[in-house]
Design an enzyme around this catalytic site. Structure first.
Site, PDB file in Angstrom:
ATOM      1  N   GLY A 153      51.889  51.153  43.170  1.00 13.88           N
ATOM      2  CA  GLY A 153      51.032  52.085  43.893  1.00 13.88           C
ATOM      3  C   GLY A 153      49.635  52.212  43.302  1.00 13.88           C
ATOM      4  O   GLY A 153      49.456  52.243  42.089  1.00 13.88           O
ATOM      5  N   HIS A 190      30.163  41.845  48.063  1.00 12.11           N
ATOM      6  CA  HIS A 190      28.786  42.073  48.496  1.00 12.11           C
ATOM      7  C   HIS A 190      27.813  41.371  47.558  1.00 12.11           C
ATOM      8  O   HIS A 190      28.129  41.092  46.404  1.00 12.11           O
ATOM      9  CB  HIS A 190      28.500  43.573  48.586  1.00 12.11           C
ATOM     10  N   ASN A 193      53.809  49.834  51.925  1.00 14.32           N
ATOM     11  CA  ASN A 193      54.054  51.269  51.886  1.00 14.32           C
ATOM     12  C   ASN A 193      52.851  52.053  52.420  1.00 14.32           C
ATOM     13  O   ASN A 193      51.809  51.488  52.741  1.00 14.32           O
ATOM     14  CB  ASN A 193      54.413  51.695  50.457  1.00 14.32           C
ATOM     15  N   ARG A 235      45.561  43.169  32.760  1.00 10.35           N
ATOM     16  CA  ARG A 235      45.815  42.164  31.723  1.00 10.35           C
ATOM     17  C   ARG A 235      47.320  42.060  31.524  1.00 10.35           C
ATOM     18  O   ARG A 235      48.066  42.980  31.865  1.00 10.35           O
ATOM     19  CB  ARG A 235      45.094  42.525  30.420  1.00 10.35           C
ATOM     20  N   THR A 290      41.334  41.551  38.758  1.00  8.30           N
ATOM     21  CA  THR A 290      40.058  40.862  38.922  1.00  8.30           C
ATOM     22  C   THR A 290      40.188  39.352  38.748  1.00  8.30           C
ATOM     23  O   THR A 290      39.263  38.624  39.079  1.00  8.30           O
ATOM     24  CB  THR A 290      39.028  41.377  37.905  1.00  8.30           C
ATOM     25  N   LYS A 291      41.348  38.901  38.215  1.00  5.89           N
ATOM     26  CA  LYS A 291      41.583  37.474  37.945  1.00  5.89           C
ATOM     27  C   LYS A 291      42.979  37.099  38.413  1.00  5.89           C
ATOM     28  O   LYS A 291      43.851  37.958  38.592  1.00  5.89           O
ATOM     29  CB  LYS A 291      41.456  37.193  36.449  1.00  5.89           C
TER      30      LYS A 291
END
Length: 184
Positions: A142, A115, A85, A180, A165-166
């Site tokens: 979104g 980084h 989208n 989560r 993040t996982k």
């Protein structure tokens, strides 16, 4: 013989993102993205020709709305019936795969670059590229952000605005920041 920054990037090693070869690749991607953004919809179709040609793999029925951005494009693989989208960004310093029938909501961001945490090395523009894999029939709401090295299993749902993040297990719904399991 020393490796080029591109070779280091492809090998998953630390590399400098400020490099003439990488700059040229990014410029090619920017040209393709620009063409995609400015062509009238009737001429562009689902994806502008330069952008489609840039991707490592792109099924015929993939649809990408305008205001799309990618870093290189050459590391992106899009399965059948993928929908991206408006306003999505894929920073594909490593392979990014979207499985068949997956959908990205507006303004989804996928980041492969990580980084360096050492400030002196970060000043040298060092980063490492970690792949992102999104399975089949995945819906990403979104504004979600998918970080480097994450895999999202088949039939999973990522709620709007989630920061992933996982890894996400198949068939799981995740929400929040950090993402989560819903209800967990």
């Amino acid at each position: 013989m020393p490796q080029s920054e591109l070779e280091k990037m492809k090998a998953g090693q630390w590399y400098s993102c400020l490099d003439p070869e990488l700059d040229a690749m990014r410029a090619r991607a920017h040209e393709a993205v620009h063409e995609h953004s400015i062509l009238p919809p009737a001429e562009r179709g689902n994806i502008a020709p330069k952008l489609r040609a840039l991707f490592a793999q792109c099924a015929e029925d993939v649809r990408i709305e305008t205001r799309f951005h990618c870093a290189y494009g050459v590391n992106i693989r899009l399965g059948r019936d993928v929908f991206i989208n408006v306003g999505c960004t894929i920073l594909d310093t490593a392979p990014v795969t979207l499985g068949d029938h997956s959908m990205l909501g507006p303004n989804v961001q996928i980041y492969c670059a990580q980084h360096h945490k050492d400030p002196e090395l970060r000043q040298q523009h060092l980063e490492i590229a970690l792949p992102v894999t999104i399975g089949r029939n995945v819906w990403i709401g979104g504004g979600a952000i998918i970080l480097a090295g994450v895999s999202i299993g088949d039939n999973a749902i990522v709620g709007a605005g989630a920061v992933v993040t996982k890894n996400v297990a198949p068939g799981t719904t995740v929400v929040g920041n950090p993402a989560r399991v819903m209800g967990g």
